[in-house]
Design a protein around this motif. Structure first.
Motif, PDB file in Angstrom:
ATOM      1  N   LEU A   1      68.026  79.592  39.236  1.00 42.75           N
ATOM      2  CA  LEU A   1      67.209  80.152  40.008  1.00 42.75           C
ATOM      3  C   LEU A   1      65.744  80.436  38.922  1.00 42.75           C
ATOM      4  O   LEU A   1      65.683  81.269  38.194  1.00 42.75           O
ATOM      5  CB  LEU A   1      67.554  81.735  40.311  1.00 42.75           C
ATOM      6  CG  LEU A   1      66.699  82.503  41.239  1.00 42.75           C
ATOM      7  CD1 LEU A   1      66.551  81.876  42.694  1.00 42.75           C
ATOM      8  CD2 LEU A   1      67.110  83.797  41.309  1.00 42.75           C
ATOM      9  N   HIS A   2      64.838  79.614  39.549  1.00 40.93           N
ATOM     10  CA  HIS A   2      63.505  79.635  38.884  1.00 40.93           C
ATOM     11  C   HIS A   2      62.790  81.018  39.253  1.00 40.93           C
ATOM     12  O   HIS A   2      62.735  81.552  40.309  1.00 40.93           O
ATOM     13  CB  HIS A   2      62.906  78.233  39.197  1.00 40.93           C
ATOM     14  CG  HIS A   2      63.517  77.259  38.681  1.00 40.93           C
ATOM     15  ND1 HIS A   2      64.011  76.875  37.476  1.00 40.93           N
ATOM     16  CD2 HIS A   2      63.851  76.001  39.755  1.00 40.93           C
ATOM     17  CE1 HIS A   2      64.679  75.645  37.756  1.00 40.93           C
ATOM     18  NE2 HIS A   2      64.400  74.978  38.664  1.00 40.93           N
ATOM     19  N   PRO A   3      62.166  81.423  38.186  1.00 43.02           N
ATOM     20  CA  PRO A   3      61.174  82.677  38.566  1.00 43.02           C
ATOM     21  C   PRO A   3      60.123  81.975  39.453  1.00 43.02           C
ATOM     22  O   PRO A   3      59.602  81.095  39.310  1.00 43.02           O
ATOM     23  CB  PRO A   3      60.333  83.145  37.226  1.00 43.02           C
ATOM     24  CG  PRO A   3      61.323  82.478  36.349  1.00 43.02           C
ATOM     25  CD  PRO A   3      61.883  81.279  36.659  1.00 43.02           C
ATOM     26  N   ALA A   4      59.777  82.818  40.507  1.00 44.51           N
ATOM     27  CA  ALA A   4      58.607  82.535  41.429  1.00 44.51           C
ATOM     28  C   ALA A   4      57.444  82.325  40.760  1.00 44.51           C
ATOM     29  O   ALA A   4      56.558  81.564  41.057  1.00 44.51           O
ATOM     30  CB  ALA A   4      58.540  83.829  42.364  1.00 44.51           C
ATOM     31  N   SER A   5      57.123  82.981  39.586  1.00 44.74           N
ATOM     32  CA  SER A   5      55.886  82.874  38.887  1.00 44.74           C
ATOM     33  C   SER A   5      55.811  81.300  38.315  1.00 44.74           C
ATOM     34  O   SER A   5      54.606  80.826  38.249  1.00 44.74           O
ATOM     35  CB  SER A   5      55.804  83.968  37.682  1.00 44.74           C
ATOM     36  OG  SER A   5      56.730  83.660  36.829  1.00 44.74           O
ATOM     37  N   ALA A   6      56.864  80.780  37.952  1.00 41.33           N
ATOM     38  CA  ALA A   6      56.760  79.346  37.317  1.00 41.33           C
ATOM     39  C   ALA A   6      56.505  78.466  38.667  1.00 41.33           C
ATOM     40  O   ALA A   6      55.816  77.464  38.254  1.00 41.33           O
ATOM     41  CB  ALA A   6      58.289  79.216  36.905  1.00 41.33           C
ATOM     42  N   LEU A   7      57.193  78.569  39.872  1.00 43.47           N
ATOM     43  CA  LEU A   7      56.929  77.834  40.565  1.00 43.47           C
ATOM     44  C   LEU A   7      55.469  77.969  41.252  1.00 43.47           C
ATOM     45  O   LEU A   7      54.821  77.112  41.463  1.00 43.47           O
ATOM     46  CB  LEU A   7      57.797  78.552  42.049  1.00 43.47           C
ATOM     47  CG  LEU A   7      59.285  77.912  41.771  1.00 43.47           C
ATOM     48  CD1 LEU A   7      60.111  78.758  42.718  1.00 43.47           C
ATOM     49  CD2 LEU A   7      59.621  76.582  41.749  1.00 43.47           C
ATOM     50  N   GLU A   8      54.833  79.371  41.180  1.00 46.44           N
ATOM     51  CA  GLU A   8      53.629  79.382  41.679  1.00 46.44           C
ATOM     52  C   GLU A   8      52.507  78.633  40.793  1.00 46.44           C
ATOM     53  O   GLU A   8      51.346  78.369  41.005  1.00 46.44           O
ATOM     54  CB  GLU A   8      53.275  80.902  41.753  1.00 46.44           C
ATOM     55  CG  GLU A   8      53.943  81.736  42.815  1.00 46.44           C
ATOM     56  CD  GLU A   8      53.602  83.123  42.764  1.00 46.44           C
ATOM     57  OE1 GLU A   8      53.073  83.673  42.068  1.00 46.44           O
ATOM     58  OE2 GLU A   8      54.264  83.757  43.744  1.00 46.44           O
ATOM     59  N   ALA A   9      52.791  78.667  39.510  1.00 40.47           N
ATOM     60  CA  ALA A   9      52.215  77.864  38.513  1.00 40.47           C
ATOM     61  C   ALA A   9      51.961  76.381  38.797  1.00 40.47           C
ATOM     62  O   ALA A   9      50.986  75.781  38.452  1.00 40.47           O
ATOM     63  CB  ALA A   9      52.840  78.053  37.112  1.00 40.47           C
ATOM     64  N   LEU A  10      52.789  75.848  39.786  1.00 42.64           N
ATOM     65  CA  LEU A  10      52.752  74.503  40.105  1.00 42.64           C
ATOM     66  C   LEU A  10      51.677  74.269  41.435  1.00 42.64           C
ATOM     67  O   LEU A  10      51.237  73.317  41.646  1.00 42.64           O
ATOM     68  CB  LEU A  10      54.054  73.966  40.545  1.00 42.64           C
ATOM     69  CG  LEU A  10      54.912  73.837  39.416  1.00 42.64           C
ATOM     70  CD1 LEU A  10      56.587  73.464  40.144  1.00 42.64           C
ATOM     71  CD2 LEU A  10      54.771  72.770  38.491  1.00 42.64           C
ATOM     72  N   ALA A  11      51.327  75.514  42.047  1.00 42.88           N
ATOM     73  CA  ALA A  11      50.422  75.286  43.183  1.00 42.88           C
ATOM     74  C   ALA A  11      48.954  75.241  42.842  1.00 42.88           C
ATOM     75  O   ALA A  11      48.779  76.101  41.874  1.00 42.88           O
ATOM     76  CB  ALA A  11      50.754  76.686  44.035  1.00 42.88           C
ATOM     77  N   ARG A  12      48.308  74.163  43.418  1.00 42.83           N
ATOM     78  CA  ARG A  12      46.752  74.055  42.964  1.00 42.83           C
ATOM     79  C   ARG A  12      45.952  73.404  44.103  1.00 42.83           C
ATOM     80  O   ARG A  12      46.899  72.863  44.959  1.00 42.83           O
ATOM     81  CB  ARG A  12      46.667  73.146  41.822  1.00 42.83           C
ATOM     82  CG  ARG A  12      47.177  71.999  41.596  1.00 42.83           C
ATOM     83  CD  ARG A  12      47.468  71.271  40.444  1.00 42.83           C
ATOM     84  NE  ARG A  12      47.531  71.891  39.169  1.00 42.83           N
ATOM     85  CZ  ARG A  12      48.407  72.926  38.449  1.00 42.83           C
ATOM     86  NH1 ARG A  12      49.446  73.330  39.360  1.00 42.83           N
ATOM     87  NH2 ARG A  12      48.378  73.142  37.621  1.00 42.83           N
ATOM     88  N   PRO A  13      44.699  73.379  44.346  1.00 45.93           N
ATOM     89  CA  PRO A  13      44.005  72.602  45.434  1.00 45.93           C
ATOM     90  C   PRO A  13      44.615  71.397  45.283  1.00 45.93           C
ATOM     91  O   PRO A  13      44.526  70.578  44.265  1.00 45.93           O
ATOM     92  CB  PRO A  13      42.548  73.197  45.182  1.00 45.93           C
ATOM     93  CG  PRO A  13      42.684  74.578  44.195  1.00 45.93           C
ATOM     94  CD  PRO A  13      44.065  74.384  43.515  1.00 45.93           C
ATOM     95  N   GLY A  14      44.634  70.770  46.403  1.00 46.59           N
ATOM     96  CA  GLY A  14      44.902  69.160  46.618  1.00 46.59           C
ATOM     97  C   GLY A  14      46.368  68.602  46.402  1.00 46.59           C
ATOM     98  O   GLY A  14      46.608  67.398  46.288  1.00 46.59           O
ATOM     99  N   ARG A  15      47.144  69.755  46.025  1.00 48.72           N
ATOM    100  CA  ARG A  15      48.541  69.559  45.765  1.00 48.72           C
ATOM    101  C   ARG A  15      49.365  70.047  46.892  1.00 48.72           C
ATOM    102  O   ARG A  15      49.372  71.232  47.583  1.00 48.72           O
ATOM    103  CB  ARG A  15      49.019  69.816  44.733  1.00 48.72           C
ATOM    104  CG  ARG A  15      50.676  69.749  44.370  1.00 48.72           C
ATOM    105  CD  ARG A  15      51.092  70.304  42.925  1.00 48.72           C
ATOM    106  NE  ARG A  15      50.646  69.746  41.838  1.00 48.72           N
ATOM    107  CZ  ARG A  15      50.595  69.665  40.551  1.00 48.72           C
ATOM    108  NH1 ARG A  15      51.253  70.914  40.108  1.00 48.72           N
ATOM    109  NH2 ARG A  15      50.109  68.820  39.486  1.00 48.72           N
ATOM    110  N   THR A  16      50.521  69.391  47.340  1.00 52.06           N
ATOM    111  CA  THR A  16      51.676  69.816  48.089  1.00 52.06           C
ATOM    112  C   THR A  16      52.708  70.289  47.412  1.00 52.06           C
ATOM    113  O   THR A  16      53.512  69.264  46.949  1.00 52.06           O
ATOM    114  CB  THR A  16      52.046  68.870  49.395  1.00 52.06           C
ATOM    115  OG1 THR A  16      50.727  68.696  50.151  1.00 52.06           O
ATOM    116  CG2 THR A  16      53.188  69.605  50.199  1.00 52.06           C
TER     117      THR A  16
END
Length: 377
Positions: A180-195
């Protein structure tokens, strides 16, 4: 059951993690747990498929059966869509109902533009469920694999994902590693122009649905897509029902790739029923029972020194273990009447790995007796 990495894995270049380009040995991306039991006949104890045992419950079967009287009419998904939206506190426009989460992977693969440069290629974070990569490749995408290192317990390191990737797919909790990955680690992958696509097919088996991105699906930079399945907790693999959560524009774009009436009336009835408050409370109780049963399974497997967990803290309704002779052990367990899932079809894993579904204590004890008969202790 040890949790430190086995010696041979340190010599494997994949142990370092990160992008694999080309992606390394071929894997059978279309092999799934049901293949372990499909032709076995009655009596085989199924630890290969992760659907909760004893499901669907009686009240859900009755709701589905009651919908059969409407089969002369075309499916109307509005009530089910409202129910899913209310369950997550989102507008209806943020919900797309699908014929299982697997359909959503196909829709995403068709909707995503094919990258025009090497840096923008979609990334699939492995080890994980293989259908996302298979769907992307079928749609003409050149996929880059990012393999999480075994030595770190297959935990997500956002820094391993290439900065320019226009799409990233990751599971949480991840099948088959049970991380179970931390939500913070997943959120770190979000950025403009990316799905950012997060497969949360097993999150309802986590008490409190900890680390889910569903509440923030429209709040992160770029585009975030969360996939959910009703298959695992409610025993609806044969009905095919799941859904997508994302921003309205993304939902509308995915919907354009669906055929007319993609979800059947019985499946819509199930979706609406499973989002009711009483059903959510039942799912939470089931998640807590699963956590207790998983702890018992871990404790019993720890009696066998040759078995090693993939992660010290599994959080899904299955555990991934390694054994030097896993392929032979799998066949010997089958001869004992027990099916477990082979691990070597998952990119990032090899023939040392087996996945075992969490079941009740009596079932775990049956597995342990078989392991003792096979001389593992």
């Amino acid at each position: 059951m040890r949790t430190e990495p086995a010696g041979p894995a340190e010599a494997d270049p994949r142990a370092a993690g990160g992008p694999q380009d080309p992606p390394g040995p071929d894997h059978d991306l279309r092999h799934h747990g049901d293949a372990e039991v499909r032709d076995a006949g009655a009596g085989l104890l199924d630890l290969a498929v992760n659907v909760r045992a004893g499901t669907p419950p009686g009240w859900l079967r009755e709701r589905i059966a009651a919908s059969l009287g409407t089969l002369a009419a075309y499916p109307d998904g509005r009530a089910a869509r409202r129910a899913v939206a209310a369950r997550h506190g989102l507008p209806e426009e943020c919900v797309l109902l699908t014929a299982g989460a697997a359909e959503a992977f196909v829709l995403l693969a068709r909707a995503l533009p094919v990258a025009q440069d090497d840096a923008g290629r979609p990334v699939v974070v492995h080890p994980q469920f293989t259908e996302p990569e298979a769907a992307l490749r079928d749609a003409g995408h050149d996929v880059r694999r990012v393999v999480l290192p075994e030595r770190d317990g297959f935990r997500l390191d956002p820094g391993l994902v290439p900065e320019g990737a226009r799409a990233v797919v990751v599971g949480n909790p991840t099948n088959p590693t049970s991380v179970l990955h931390p939500a913070s680690a997943l959120e770190a992958l979000a950025r403009p122009g990316r799905t950012l696509v997060v497969d949360e097919a097993f999150i309802d088996a986590v008490p409190g649905e900890r680390e889910s991105l569903a509440p923030r699906v429209t709040a992160l930079p770029g585009t975030t897509v969360v996939l959910r399945s009703l298959t695992k907790t409610w025993g609806l693999a044969g009905l095919r029902i799941g859904y997508v959560l994302s921003d309205p524009a993304t939902v509308a774009r995915l919907e354009r790739h669906q055929p007319l009436w993609p979800v059947s009336s019985p499946a819509l009835a199930a979706a609406e029923a499973c989002c009711a408050p009483d059903a959510l409370a039942e799912a939470e109780r089931a998640a807590r029972r699963t956590a207790a049963d998983r702890a018992y399974l871990e404790g019993r497997l720890a009696e066998f020194g040759a078995l090693r967990r993939a992660t010290p803290e599994p959080r899904a309704p299955f555990v991934l273990v390694s054994h030097p002779g896993a392929a032979v052990l799998r066949e010997r367990l089958r001869a004992e009447g027990i099916a477990v899932r082979r691990g070597d079809t998952f990119p990032g894993l090899d023939g040392r790995w087996l996945r075992m579904a969490v079941r009740d204590r009596a079932t775990t004890d049956r597995l342990v007796r078989a392991l003792v008969r096979l001389g593992l202790r």
